[in-house]
Design an enzyme around this catalytic site. Structure first.
Site, PDB file in Angstrom:
ATOM      1  N   ASP A 165      22.378   7.842  14.831  1.00 49.48           N
ATOM      2  CA  ASP A 165      21.324   8.198  13.882  1.00 49.48           C
ATOM      3  C   ASP A 165      20.007   7.521  14.222  1.00 49.48           C
ATOM      4  O   ASP A 165      18.960   8.173  14.330  1.00 49.48           O
ATOM      5  CB  ASP A 165      21.765   7.867  12.450  1.00 49.48           C
ATOM      6  CG  ASP A 165      22.450   6.509  12.326  1.00 49.48           C
ATOM      7  OD1 ASP A 165      22.560   5.763  13.339  1.00 49.48           O
ATOM      8  OD2 ASP A 165      22.894   6.168  11.209  1.00 49.48           O
ATOM      9  N   TYR A 166      20.037   6.224  14.418  1.00 50.61           N
ATOM     10  CA  TYR A 166      18.839   5.445  14.737  1.00 50.61           C
ATOM     11  C   TYR A 166      18.204   5.929  16.044  1.00 50.61           C
ATOM     12  O   TYR A 166      16.991   6.158  16.136  1.00 50.61           O
ATOM     13  CB  TYR A 166      19.228   3.975  14.837  1.00 50.61           C
ATOM     14  CG  TYR A 166      18.161   3.057  15.373  1.00 50.61           C
ATOM     15  CD1 TYR A 166      17.145   2.582  14.544  1.00 50.61           C
ATOM     16  CD2 TYR A 166      18.169   2.636  16.704  1.00 50.61           C
ATOM     17  CE1 TYR A 166      16.167   1.726  15.036  1.00 50.61           C
ATOM     18  CE2 TYR A 166      17.205   1.785  17.197  1.00 50.61           C
ATOM     19  CZ  TYR A 166      16.201   1.330  16.361  1.00 50.61           C
ATOM     20  OH  TYR A 166      15.243   0.482  16.851  1.00 50.61           O
ATOM     21  N   THR A 167      19.036   6.122  17.076  1.00 49.27           N
ATOM     22  CA  THR A 167      18.531   6.491  18.391  1.00 49.27           C
ATOM     23  C   THR A 167      17.930   7.893  18.393  1.00 49.27           C
ATOM     24  O   THR A 167      16.887   8.140  19.013  1.00 49.27           O
ATOM     25  CB  THR A 167      19.658   6.392  19.433  1.00 49.27           C
ATOM     26  OG1 THR A 167      20.204   5.072  19.391  1.00 49.27           O
ATOM     27  CG2 THR A 167      19.140   6.661  20.825  1.00 49.27           C
TER      28      THR A 167
END
Length: 263
Positions: A168-170
């Site tokens: 999600d973050y990436t």
């Protein structure tokens, strides 16, 4: 229309007004201190860290203004920018899009491929991409008015080297890199540069506090400089992109991780 041969407008760091989203803690605090150390006036945006933001503002002797706003709310961001401009008597010159939606770099607790939900991706896209879009649109009139602007987006080296697959973050940071490049193309004629700084694991921030010591040691052993980059070292790159020295640099992604990832 002929292209102008005149030198573009430039503001030294000590004449700049810098908005740092999520500027009260973690990397944001180091970014705030770095710009204050160069004489800039700083808008310390925060969501929940009121006490930390006010402490930075108090210690700055009038150079910093603590302001609460959710960067995913375009109206709140527009109000923040208007109030900051009225307070300092001039438009914002530089934006550092640093705000991070709630996230912890804990590889054991991350969503796996078979359990990743769209809501996790959406949360990161809302905070990272929508937040950067909101701040950029809010400051554009002032930047165009003064013929100068610097937008610096905070990325990650994980989309080049996903040693830990934080899906999600990436994904959100990768989308922010795309927005960085397209905005640079769109805003270049206004003398507004748009760049990204991508760090790796930093030692140490709130987000990396859950990282086991052996992970820090592994990264240091595989980094040419043989150490993990600090938040202070990372903040130095933001000063560069906001400065006169980067006046011809836009649409770029500078990886600041001690050479671990070659960009």
């Amino acid at each position: 229309m002929p292209l102008s041969s005149c030198s573009p407008v430039s503001f030294p760091l000590d004449q700049q007004i810098v908005l740092i989203t999520g500027g009260a803690r973690g990397v944001g605090e180091r970014l705030t201190r770095a710009f204050l150390g160069q004489g800039a006036r700083v808008v310390v945006n925060y969501l929940e860290s009121r006490e930390a933001a006010n402490a930075l503002a108090t210690a700055s002797q009038g150079k910093a203004l603590a302001m609460q706003a959710d960067v995913t709310d375009s109206r709140a961001v527009a109000a923040l920018v208007a109030e900051a401009q009225a307070y300092f008597g001039a438009p914002i010159t530089t934006v550092i899009n640093n705000a991070l939606p709630r996230f912890s770099f804990d590889g054991d607790a991350r969503p796996q491929a078979d359990s990743l939900g769209w809501e996790s991706l959406q949360q990161q896209f809302e905070g990272v991409v929508r937040g950067a879009l909101n701040t950029t649109q809010a400051v554009l009139p002032g930047m165009r008015e003064q013929g100068f602007g610097r937008i610096v987006n905070i990325g990650t080296n994980l989309f080049q080297n996903p040693v830990v697959p934080y899906h999600d973050y990436t994904a959100a940071k990768a989308a922010l890199l795309s927005l960085t490049r397209t905005l640079s193309q769109d805003l270049g004629p206004d003398n507004i540069t748009v760049n990204m700084i991508s760090g790796g694991l930093l030692r140490t921030t709130d987000a990396s506090s859950a990282t086991p010591e052996e992970v820090f040691e592994l990264i240091a052993a595989n980094t040419p400089l043989r150490r993990v980059t600090t938040p202070e070292e990372f903040a130095d790159a933001a000063l560069f992109f906001a400065s006169h020295w980067a006046r011809a640099v836009t649409g770029q992604n500078l990886v600041v991780d001690g050479g671990l990832v070659k960009n």
